[in-house]
Design an enzyme around this catalytic site. Structure first.
Site, PDB file in Angstrom:
ATOM      1  N   ARG A  25       0.821  -1.218   0.000  1.00 18.88           N
ATOM      2  CA  ARG A  25       0.000   0.000   0.000  1.00 18.88           C
ATOM      3  C   ARG A  25       0.844   1.252   0.000  1.00 18.88           C
ATOM      4  O   ARG A  25       0.409   2.300  -0.411  1.00 18.88           O
ATOM      5  CB  ARG A  25      -0.920   0.019   1.228  1.00 18.88           C
ATOM      6  N   LYS A  32       9.328  -2.216   4.904  1.00 19.17           N
ATOM      7  CA  LYS A  32       8.789  -3.281   4.050  1.00 19.17           C
ATOM      8  C   LYS A  32       9.515  -3.334   2.695  1.00 19.17           C
ATOM      9  O   LYS A  32       9.852  -4.403   2.199  1.00 19.17           O
ATOM     10  CB  LYS A  32       7.291  -3.073   3.829  1.00 19.17           C
ATOM     11  N   ASP A  52      -3.915  -0.371  -3.347  1.00 16.39           N
ATOM     12  CA  ASP A  52      -4.789  -0.638  -2.207  1.00 16.39           C
ATOM     13  C   ASP A  52      -6.036  -1.346  -2.713  1.00 16.39           C
ATOM     14  O   ASP A  52      -6.600  -0.958  -3.734  1.00 16.39           O
ATOM     15  CB  ASP A  52      -5.163   0.685  -1.523  1.00 16.39           C
ATOM     16  N   VAL A  71      -2.766 -12.552  -2.022  1.00 19.75           N
ATOM     17  CA  VAL A  71      -2.452 -12.783  -0.613  1.00 19.75           C
ATOM     18  C   VAL A  71      -2.917 -11.630   0.268  1.00 19.75           C
ATOM     19  O   VAL A  71      -3.204 -11.804   1.449  1.00 19.75           O
ATOM     20  CB  VAL A  71      -0.915 -12.989  -0.452  1.00 19.75           C
ATOM     21  N   ALA A  72      -3.015 -10.427  -0.326  1.00 21.10           N
ATOM     22  CA  ALA A  72      -3.329  -9.228   0.471  1.00 21.10           C
ATOM     23  C   ALA A  72      -4.649  -9.401   1.192  1.00 21.10           C
ATOM     24  O   ALA A  72      -5.611  -9.922   0.646  1.00 21.10           O
ATOM     25  CB  ALA A  72      -3.399  -8.003  -0.439  1.00 21.10           C
ATOM     26  N   TYR A 134     -13.762 -11.413  10.590  1.00 18.02           N
ATOM     27  CA  TYR A 134     -12.732 -11.934   9.689  1.00 18.02           C
ATOM     28  C   TYR A 134     -13.195 -13.261   9.083  1.00 18.02           C
ATOM     29  O   TYR A 134     -13.121 -13.484   7.873  1.00 18.02           O
ATOM     30  CB  TYR A 134     -11.443 -12.112  10.505  1.00 18.02           C
ATOM     31  N   LYS A 138     -13.990 -13.913   5.112  1.00 19.56           N
ATOM     32  CA  LYS A 138     -13.234 -14.919   4.349  1.00 19.56           C
ATOM     33  C   LYS A 138     -14.176 -15.979   3.770  1.00 19.56           C
ATOM     34  O   LYS A 138     -13.963 -16.476   2.664  1.00 19.56           O
ATOM     35  CB  LYS A 138     -12.185 -15.597   5.245  1.00 19.56           C
ATOM     36  N   LEU A 165      -3.640 -22.812  10.332  1.00 19.82           N
ATOM     37  CA  LEU A 165      -2.838 -21.817  11.036  1.00 19.82           C
ATOM     38  C   LEU A 165      -1.381 -21.977  10.595  1.00 19.82           C
ATOM     39  O   LEU A 165      -0.833 -23.077  10.675  1.00 19.82           O
ATOM     40  CB  LEU A 165      -2.982 -22.097  12.535  1.00 19.82           C
ATOM     41  N   VAL A 166      -0.773 -20.862  10.130  1.00 21.25           N
ATOM     42  CA  VAL A 166       0.544 -20.960   9.501  1.00 21.25           C
ATOM     43  C   VAL A 166       1.676 -20.754  10.517  1.00 21.25           C
ATOM     44  O   VAL A 166       1.730 -19.711  11.188  1.00 21.25           O
ATOM     45  CB  VAL A 166       0.674 -19.930   8.355  1.00 21.25           C
TER      46      VAL A 166
END
Ligand SMILES: NC(=O)c1ccc[n+]([C@@H]2O[C@H](COP(=O)([O-])OP(=O)(O)OC[C@H]3O[C@@H](n4cnc5c(N)ncnc54)[C@H](OP(=O)(O)O)[C@@H]3O)[C@@H](O)[C@H]2O)c1
Length: 312
Positions: A25, A32, A52, A71-72, A134, A138, A165-166
């Site tokens: 963004r 970043k 964005d 992925v965003a 969330y 999703k 869960l990563v």
């Protein structure tokens, strides 16, 4: 990957990955941008774009590619809608959208698989406004994007990858512990807010499915290399319960004390069936032991866990 094919990774700063076009963004965010540019071989291969989600047109130059890894994820809700078009789209989704709870809320199906969708009209003991918002967004987004696969001669070919869960890599380049890894390690760190998320995971899914970030990267590339793949594929390497996780921690890290409130009262409700991806030939490299050990290593390196904690 076909030679010369272009790949776009939206939200490219979130985790490491195979990147050609990456969006952020704010291109003035030196932490970043610096991190991305420090990735080996970035020079000449990595192009950064500012975009964005709430201004979808900004993605036009970035997604001028054959593949998009979308992925965003905006964590702050907004009423604008986003329209990505064309190409072959690979999306990491959230396994919380695939609860094996019966739609009337009465108990679990025997397994969590690609046919499962989370019932959204119930309130859950461990959910709060953020986690349920969330999960709802999703779930709705994944159903909507999958419907584009049914459009005849459509411009999109969609693969969704509802990820467990990563767990972070032990050699992470991030300067902070990712939220998901915080949740995995909550019984070790004693962070109650993160443990609540783990409890919600088990309340909805009947267990706490996990996957290693390197396998998540590999599975995206695997799907890119297999053009025949379309639709939804659960991405989870193992499915311990909260109780099984704490038993593992106590055995492997005996110098750690786990207080009673982190034991969890929920029994296994279901098993996570990850066969579909594997039947197509994908092999997970990391099981529960390696996912947890790498997450612990990552947390130690970042100073979140005591470095004097003895290794398993
Ligand atoms: N981590 C897990 O355990 C897990 C599990 C299952 C599924 N997933 C899914 O995997 C994806 C990535 O998760 P993550 O944990 O890697 O997230 P993350 O570390 O928070 O990264 C999110 C990325 O989204 C970008 N972003 C946020 N708001 C945006 C906006 N309004 N417009 C454009 N980009 C925006 C951010 O980019 P900038 O801030 O640089 O702009 C950031 O790079 C998400 O879709 C998530 O739901 C994650």
């Amino acid at each position: 990957m076909e030679e010369k094919s272009k790949v776009c990774v939206t939200g490219g700063s979130g985790y490491k990955g195979h990147i050609v076009h990456a969006t952020l963004r704010n291109l003035d965010d030196t932490s970043k941008v610096g991190l991305l540019k420090s990735v080996p071989n970035a020079v000449g291969r990595l192009v950064l774009f500012q975009a964005d989600i709430y201004n979808p047109c900004e993605f036009e130059p970035a997604i001028d590619c054959q593949f998009v890894f979308h992925v965003a994820i905006p964590m702050v809700p907004n009423t604008h809608s986003s329209q990505c078009t064309r190409i072959r789209l690979k999306l990491p989704c959230w396994v919380m959208a695939s609860s094996p709870l019966n739609q009337d809320g009465t108990g679990f199906k025997s397994s969590l698989d690609e046919s499962c969708w989370t019932p959204l009209d119930f309130s859950y003991n461990y959910g709060d406004e953020f986690t349920m918002g969330y999960t709802k967004s999703k779930t709705l987004a994944e159903k909507e994007i999958l419907s584009y696969n049914d459009v005849e001669n459509g411009k999109l070919e969609v693969v969704t990858l509802p990820c467990a869960l990563v767990g972070a890599g032990g050699d992470t380049v991030l300067s902070y512990l990712p939220t998901s890894t915080n949740v995995i390690l909550s019984q070790l760190t004693g962070k109650l807010y993160a443990f609540r998320a783990l409890q919600l995971l088990q309340e909805l899914l009947g267990s706490g499915p996990l996957v290693h970030v390197d396998d998540v990267c590999e599975v995206h590339i695997f799907c890119m290399d297999k053009p025949s793949l379309k639709g939804k594929f659960i991405c989870a390497a193992c499915d311990p319960t909260i109780r099984e996780m704490v038993d593992y921690y106590r055995k492997s890290y005996p110098d750690l004390e786990t207080s009673e409130e982190f034991l969890g009262v929920l029994d296994r409700g279901s098993i996570c069936n990850n066969a579909k991806l594997m039947e197509d030939g994908f092999e997970y490299k990391y099981g529960m032991k390696m996912i947890i050990e790498d997450s612990v290593e990552c947390a130690r390196r970042l100073g979140v866990l005591s470095s004097c904690l003895s290794s398993p």
